[in-house]
Design a protein around this motif. Sequence first.
Motif, mmCIF file in Angstrom:
data_model
loop_
_atom_site.group_PDB
_atom_site.id
_atom_site.type_symbol
_atom_site.label_atom_id
_atom_site.label_comp_id
_atom_site.label_asym_id
_atom_site.label_seq_id
_atom_site.Cartn_x
_atom_site.Cartn_y
_atom_site.Cartn_z
ATOM 1 N N LEU A 14 0.826 -1.202 0.000
ATOM 2 C CA LEU A 14 0.000 0.000 0.000
ATOM 3 C C LEU A 14 0.863 1.256 0.000
ATOM 4 O O LEU A 14 0.600 2.202 -0.752
ATOM 5 N N ALA A 15 1.913 1.266 0.809
ATOM 6 C CA ALA A 15 2.826 2.416 0.840
ATOM 7 C C ALA A 15 3.507 2.603 -0.519
ATOM 8 O O ALA A 15 3.626 3.728 -1.012
ATOM 9 N N GLU A 18 0.910 4.025 -3.028
ATOM 10 C CA GLU A 18 0.638 5.445 -2.778
ATOM 11 C C GLU A 18 1.786 6.298 -3.330
ATOM 12 O O GLU A 18 1.559 7.346 -3.922
ATOM 13 N N GLN A 21 1.449 6.343 -7.102
ATOM 14 C CA GLN A 21 0.357 7.230 -7.505
ATOM 15 C C GLN A 21 0.775 8.691 -7.376
ATOM 16 O O GLN A 21 0.434 9.516 -8.225
ATOM 17 N N ALA A 22 1.516 9.016 -6.324
ATOM 18 C CA ALA A 22 2.003 10.390 -6.144
ATOM 19 C C ALA A 22 2.920 10.777 -7.290
ATOM 20 O O ALA A 22 2.819 11.890 -7.831
ATOM 21 N N ASN A 47 -1.761 14.520 -1.692
ATOM 22 C CA ASN A 47 -2.518 13.597 -0.834
ATOM 23 C C ASN A 47 -1.894 12.207 -0.817
ATOM 24 O O ASN A 47 -1.763 11.591 0.246
ATOM 25 N N CYS A 48 -1.504 11.720 -1.981
ATOM 26 C CA CYS A 48 -0.890 10.387 -2.050
ATOM 27 C C CYS A 48 0.442 10.361 -1.302
ATOM 28 O O CYS A 48 0.753 9.387 -0.610
ATOM 29 N N SER A 49 1.221 11.419 -1.420
ATOM 30 C CA SER A 49 2.496 11.496 -0.695
ATOM 31 C C SER A 49 2.261 11.485 0.803
ATOM 32 O O SER A 49 2.989 10.825 1.553
ATOM 33 N N GLN A 50 1.236 12.212 1.250
ATOM 34 C CA GLN A 50 0.908 12.229 2.672
ATOM 35 C C GLN A 50 0.464 10.852 3.148
ATOM 36 O O GLN A 50 0.841 10.418 4.238
ATOM 37 N N HIS A 51 -0.326 10.149 2.333
ATOM 38 C CA HIS A 51 -0.767 8.805 2.692
ATOM 39 C C HIS A 51 0.435 7.867 2.832
ATOM 40 O O HIS A 51 0.529 7.111 3.811
ATOM 41 N N ALA A 52 1.330 7.907 1.862
ATOM 42 C CA ALA A 52 2.520 7.050 1.904
ATOM 43 C C ALA A 52 3.368 7.368 3.128
ATOM 44 O O ALA A 52 3.835 6.454 3.822
#
Length: 67
Positions: A14-15, A18, A21-22, A47-52
């Motif tokens: 998942l990381a 993300e 995707q970023a 947002n994707c960078s923050q999620h990762a």
Amino acid sequence: MQLSQKELIYLQELAKLEGLQASRASFYAQNASDPSLKSLFSQIASNCSQHASSINSLMSQAGITMH
């Protein structure tokens, strides 16, 4: 909290996804000519960078390292 091997693999994947995707959203933002699309893709990349980062941080706090 003890995580199963399957859960660890899922979090690692998942990381990675993300992060991917970023990168893609950032690429699209850089190449978009429409300002609205450029802004949208930039926001998605952020947002994707923050999620990762959040996933990696939580894994790090739990003592789990990425391979």
